[in-house]
Design an enzyme around this catalytic site. Structure first.
Site, PDB file in Angstrom:
ATOM      1  N   GLN A  16       0.770  -1.249   0.000  1.00 23.45           N
ATOM      2  CA  GLN A  16       0.000   0.000   0.000  1.00 23.45           C
ATOM      3  C   GLN A  16       0.806   1.307   0.000  1.00 23.45           C
ATOM      4  OE1 GLN A  16      -3.451   2.364   2.570  1.00 23.45           O
ATOM      5  NE2 GLN A  16      -3.000   0.284   3.139  1.00 23.45           N
ATOM      6  N   ARG A  37       7.072  -8.988 -10.115  1.00 23.69           N
ATOM      7  CA  ARG A  37       7.786 -10.249 -10.280  1.00 23.69           C
ATOM      8  C   ARG A  37       7.048 -11.154 -11.279  1.00 23.69           C
ATOM      9  NH1 ARG A  37       9.960 -13.756  -5.297  1.00 23.69           N
ATOM     10  NH2 ARG A  37       8.948 -12.046  -4.209  1.00 23.69           N
ATOM     11  N   PHE A  96      10.385  -1.919  -0.571  1.00 22.11           N
ATOM     12  CA  PHE A  96      10.700  -3.276  -0.134  1.00 22.11           C
ATOM     13  C   PHE A  96      11.262  -3.231   1.279  1.00 22.11           C
ATOM     14  CE2 PHE A  96      11.386  -4.034  -4.833  1.00 22.11           C
ATOM     15  CZ  PHE A  96      10.215  -4.766  -4.980  1.00 22.11           C
ATOM     16  N   ARG A 103      20.231  -6.128  -2.547  1.00 22.95           N
ATOM     17  CA  ARG A 103      20.399  -7.557  -2.820  1.00 22.95           C
ATOM     18  C   ARG A 103      20.123  -7.877  -4.284  1.00 22.95           C
ATOM     19  NH1 ARG A 103      18.208  -7.793   2.359  1.00 22.95           N
ATOM     20  NH2 ARG A 103      16.078  -8.216   1.675  1.00 22.95           N
ATOM     21  N   LYS A 135      10.671  -5.098   9.182  1.00 23.93           N
ATOM     22  CA  LYS A 135       9.565  -5.007   8.228  1.00 23.93           C
ATOM     23  C   LYS A 135       8.394  -4.369   8.965  1.00 23.93           C
ATOM     24  CE  LYS A 135      10.722  -8.912   5.350  1.00 23.93           C
ATOM     25  NZ  LYS A 135      10.229  -9.974   4.495  1.00 23.93           N
ATOM     26  N   VAL A 136       7.684  -3.528   8.293  1.00 26.82           N
ATOM     27  CA  VAL A 136       6.617  -2.797   8.984  1.00 26.82           C
ATOM     28  C   VAL A 136       5.350  -2.716   8.141  1.00 26.82           C
ATOM     29  CG1 VAL A 136       5.962  -0.497   9.820  1.00 26.82           C
ATOM     30  CG2 VAL A 136       8.183  -1.437  10.427  1.00 26.82           C
ATOM     31  N   TYR A 137       4.233  -2.984   8.784  1.00 27.69           N
ATOM     32  CA  TYR A 137       2.928  -2.789   8.152  1.00 27.69           C
ATOM     33  C   TYR A 137       2.189  -1.654   8.857  1.00 27.69           C
ATOM     34  CZ  TYR A 137       3.317  -7.087   5.409  1.00 27.69           C
ATOM     35  OH  TYR A 137       3.707  -8.036   4.505  1.00 27.69           O
ATOM     36  N   GLU A 138       1.100  -1.241   8.240  1.00 29.26           N
ATOM     37  CA  GLU A 138       0.286  -0.118   8.697  1.00 29.26           C
ATOM     38  C   GLU A 138       0.152  -0.007  10.223  1.00 29.26           C
ATOM     39  OE1 GLU A 138      -1.607   2.397   6.995  1.00 29.26           O
ATOM     40  OE2 GLU A 138      -1.942   3.046   9.052  1.00 29.26           O
ATOM     41  N   ASP A 167       0.517   3.797   5.981  1.00 34.01           N
ATOM     42  CA  ASP A 167       0.799   3.448   4.583  1.00 34.01           C
ATOM     43  C   ASP A 167       0.498   4.608   3.631  1.00 34.01           C
ATOM     44  OD1 ASP A 167       1.713   0.906   5.000  1.00 34.01           O
ATOM     45  OD2 ASP A 167      -0.221  -0.062   4.709  1.00 34.01           O
ATOM     46  N   GLY A 246      -8.210  20.387  19.031  1.00 29.29           N
ATOM     47  CA  GLY A 246      -7.884  21.817  18.985  1.00 29.29           C
ATOM     48  C   GLY A 246      -8.379  22.541  20.220  1.00 29.29           C
ATOM     49  N   GLY A 247      -8.401  23.842  20.149  1.00 25.64           N
ATOM     50  CA  GLY A 247      -8.792  24.642  21.307  1.00 25.64           C
ATOM     51  C   GLY A 247     -10.291  24.793  21.465  1.00 25.64           C
ATOM     52  N   GLN A 248     -11.065  24.270  20.535  1.00 32.76           N
ATOM     53  CA  GLN A 248     -12.528  24.391  20.607  1.00 32.76           C
ATOM     54  C   GLN A 248     -13.096  23.021  20.981  1.00 32.76           C
ATOM     55  OE1 GLN A 248     -13.816  27.339  20.216  1.00 32.76           O
ATOM     56  NE2 GLN A 248     -12.280  28.464  19.046  1.00 32.76           N
TER      57      GLN A 248
HETATM   58  N1  COA Z   1      11.651  -9.837  -9.359  1.00 29.82           N
HETATM   59  C1  COA Z   1      12.281 -10.676  -8.505  1.00 29.82           C
HETATM   60  N2  COA Z   1      12.254 -10.544  -7.172  1.00 29.82           N
HETATM   61  C2  COA Z   1      11.533  -9.534  -6.683  1.00 29.82           C
HETATM   62  C3  COA Z   1      10.844  -8.629  -7.513  1.00 29.82           C
HETATM   63  C4  COA Z   1      10.929  -8.803  -8.905  1.00 29.82           C
HETATM   64  N3  COA Z   1      10.319  -7.991  -9.756  1.00 29.82           N
HETATM   65  N4  COA Z   1      10.225  -7.730  -6.738  1.00 29.82           N
HETATM   66  C5  COA Z   1      10.507  -8.064  -5.478  1.00 29.82           C
HETATM   67  N5  COA Z   1      11.289  -9.144  -5.438  1.00 29.82           N
HETATM   68  C6  COA Z   1      11.832  -9.791  -4.257  1.00 29.82           C
HETATM   69  C7  COA Z   1      12.804  -8.885  -3.554  1.00 29.82           C
HETATM   70  O1  COA Z   1      14.079  -8.942  -4.173  1.00 29.82           O
HETATM   71  C8  COA Z   1      12.796  -9.457  -2.157  1.00 29.82           C
HETATM   72  O2  COA Z   1      13.582 -10.615  -2.107  1.00 29.82           O
HETATM   73  P1  COA Z   1      14.782 -10.823  -1.020  1.00 29.82           P
HETATM   74  O3  COA Z   1      14.177 -10.594   0.335  1.00 29.82           O
HETATM   75  O4  COA Z   1      15.198 -12.231  -1.247  1.00 29.82           O
HETATM   76  O5  COA Z   1      15.847  -9.852  -1.280  1.00 29.82           O
HETATM   77  C9  COA Z   1      11.317  -9.856  -2.049  1.00 29.82           C
HETATM   78  O6  COA Z   1      10.800 -10.025  -3.339  1.00 29.82           O
HETATM   79  C10 COA Z   1      10.416  -8.769  -1.436  1.00 29.82           C
HETATM   80  O7  COA Z   1      10.744  -8.664  -0.207  1.00 29.82           O
HETATM   81  P2  COA Z   1       9.974  -7.892   0.943  1.00 29.82           P
HETATM   82  O8  COA Z   1       9.924  -6.453   0.684  1.00 29.82           O
HETATM   83  O9  COA Z   1      10.712  -8.357   2.144  1.00 29.82           O
HETATM   84  O10 COA Z   1       8.473  -8.448   0.910  1.00 29.82           O
HETATM   85  P3  COA Z   1       7.628  -9.011   2.142  1.00 29.82           P
HETATM   86  O11 COA Z   1       6.320  -9.408   1.559  1.00 29.82           O
HETATM   87  O12 COA Z   1       8.369 -10.065   2.896  1.00 29.82           O
HETATM   88  O13 COA Z   1       7.465  -7.760   3.121  1.00 29.82           O
HETATM   89  C11 COA Z   1       6.756  -5.523   3.687  1.00 29.82           C
HETATM   90  C12 COA Z   1       6.490  -6.785   2.875  1.00 29.82           C
HETATM   91  C13 COA Z   1       5.749  -4.483   3.266  1.00 29.82           C
HETATM   92  C14 COA Z   1       6.618  -5.843   5.184  1.00 29.82           C
HETATM   93  C15 COA Z   1       8.196  -5.020   3.420  1.00 29.82           C
HETATM   94  O14 COA Z   1       8.364  -4.876   2.031  1.00 29.82           O
HETATM   95  C16 COA Z   1       8.525  -3.702   4.112  1.00 29.82           C
HETATM   96  O15 COA Z   1       8.776  -3.644   5.313  1.00 29.82           O
HETATM   97  N6  COA Z   1       8.551  -2.604   3.365  1.00 29.82           N
HETATM   98  C17 COA Z   1       8.920  -1.303   3.850  1.00 29.82           C
HETATM   99  C18 COA Z   1       7.837  -0.673   4.682  1.00 29.82           C
HETATM  100  C19 COA Z   1       6.531  -0.601   3.971  1.00 29.82           C
HETATM  101  O16 COA Z   1       6.408  -0.029   2.918  1.00 29.82           O
HETATM  102  N7  COA Z   1       5.513  -1.147   4.629  1.00 29.82           N
HETATM  103  C20 COA Z   1       4.145  -0.937   4.260  1.00 29.82           C
HETATM  104  C21 COA Z   1       3.690  -1.764   3.183  1.00 29.82           C
HETATM  105  S1  COA Z   1       2.055  -1.284   2.814  1.00 29.82           S
END
Ligand code: COA
Length: 415
Positions: A16, A37, A96, A103, A135-138, A167, A246-248
């Protein structure tokens, strides 16, 4: 004309936060090429699916106006295509997990070498420090950025909000960073790195709570309901329920039908300048001269009594009647609108804030349009792309390849 026409965005975003940012840039007219991918695509295509085999609404509502290509930069042939895209694009966006692009063999240093004008923008969960590799989600961002600890009812559990401030909020911050860097590049000729951490974005949106944290050391927060209730303050900004930030002073009050309709409520603000109007409208003209309520300061310990009395009045009206009566008197109120009501709201359709588009797999669906309106550059919302719908078109355009060469890329798994 589209404001960002001609700006090419290499979109490596998923889920997102990143897609929010690139969708915004696409609405403004940038050419956004989303890289996914091969055979897999953005995970959200298949998440929370409501129509079998069709891209989910989660995906379709975050990826309007983009082109989709499948490409694996880890494959040697894929890396060449990817390099070519970096050479020709203005902006690269990714969200990512930390280190994923490195990587893949594309560090910031390498990207700069390939294209010194490139603006490379990332969303991460945290900025540099103890949690930078997480790694972080919403909801994690809402909790880590101060929103959850200050949202919810006093004495109850910390609460996350429905607005996706971690997000979508960070995506918005990042978009501003990108446009700013583009503006700077006009003068410097150089690209730069743009980073937005979700924790930082949430905290930025929660600034009034950081304000209150500092005010606490100088005494109680008198506009908080708990002050009037005689509940002492602790060491940190407390949860304030539906108190106005706010102040109101303001609160959510029941309206006619509340016992059967979960959204029959109004927000009601006791704006100081219209206190007289409020007293008259709720049938309490005697309050106008009453010492107890004479000034905003005097009213603070009595907010419960005040809002209970106002609520006794709002409960006799629908939330729309409250709006119709109070607006002409400059009393700020707002109905609690449900998603059903918003989806059907004609004025939002007319301004393009909610639009209906047609999709080859799912048929018609509602999506959000650009909430930011430019007078000379209106945004026209186009449906999200199918996985790899534009792979050949984009590769021909950017790499000038023949059908034969594209076929061999497919055979090698590069696209
Ligand atoms: N071709 C080949 N590989 C691909 C690719 C492509 N087009 N696109 C992505 N990949 C691979 C990446 O190289 C990575 O592989 P690796 O870990 O072996 O290096 C993998 O797919 C994606 O990894 P990741 O980002 O770790 O995905 P995830 O599903 O495990 O984690 C999140 C998801 C959102 C938790 C993580 O991406 C994150 O913390 N992002 C930053 C914060 C963020 O935006 N969070 C909110 C998301 S709404």
């Amino acid at each position: 004309m589209e404001a960002l026409k001609g700006v090419k965005i290499l979109d490596m975003t998923h889920v997102q936060s990143g897609p929010t940012c690139t969708q915004l840039l696409a609405w403004f007219g940038a050419d956004v090429v989303k890289v996914e991918r091969p055979g897999v695509g953005d995970a959200t295509r298949g998440q929370l699916r409501d129509v079998p085999k069709a891209d989910s609404l989660y995906f379709t509502m975050l990826n309007s106006n983009k082109r989709s290509i499948t490409l694996n930069p880890k494959n040697p042939d894929g890396a060449k295509i990817f390099t070519s895209l970096i050479e020709q694009c203005d902006v690269m966006v990714e969200n990512f997990a930390p280190g994923a692009l490195d990587r893949m063999g594309f560090s910031w240093e390498k990207i700069q070498e390939i294209n010194p004008r490139m603006i490379y923008a990332s969303v991460k969960g945290f900025g540099p420090g103890a949690y930078e590799d997480c790694k972080v989600y919403e909801n994690v961002a809402q909790c880590a950025g101060g929103s959850a600890s200050t949202t919810g009812m006093l004495g109850e559990v910390p609460t996350v909000t429905g607005a996706q401030i971690g997000d979508s909020g960070t995506g918005l911050h990042l978009a501003l960073g990108i446009v700013t860097a583009l503006f700077h590049r006009e003068k410097s000729g150089k690209g730069q790195r743009v980073s937005a951490a979700m924790q930082d974005g949430v905290l930025n949106l929660c600034r009034v709570k950081l304000r209150d944290q500092q005010r606490l050391s100088h005494g109680p927060l008198k506009e908080y309901s708990q002050f009037g209730q005689g509940i002492p303050f602790g060491e940190a900004t407390p949860r304030a329920g539906n108190d106005s930030g706010g102040g109101q002073p303001g609160r959510i009050l029941k309206c006619k039908g509340w016992d059967t309709d979960p959204d029959a409520y109004t927000y009601f603000i006791t704006q100081a300048a219209v206190w007289k109007n409020i007293c008259e409208v709720i049938g309490k003209p005697e309050w106008i001269e009453d010492e107890k309520f004479l000034t905003p300061e005097a009213r603070l310990p009595h907010l419960n009594e005040i809002f209970e009395t106002i609520e006794a009045w709002t409960m006799t009206k629908t939330k729309f009647e409250v709006m119709d009566i109070c607006n002409p008197l400059n009393i700020p109120v707002g109905p609690i609108l449900s998603m059903k009501e918003l989806a059907n709201e004609q004025s939002l359709r007319e301004t393009g804030t909610i639009v209906e588009v047609d999709h080859p797999e799912r048929g018609k669906y509602l999506t959000v349009g650009n909430p930011i309106k430019l007078s000379d550059s209106p945004a026209v919302v186009k449906r999200s792309p199918l996985l790899g719908e534009h792979t050949e078109e984009v590769i021909k355009e950017f790499c000038n390849m023949s059908d034969e060469e594209i076929k061999s890329l497919r055979d090698s798994g590069a696209i």
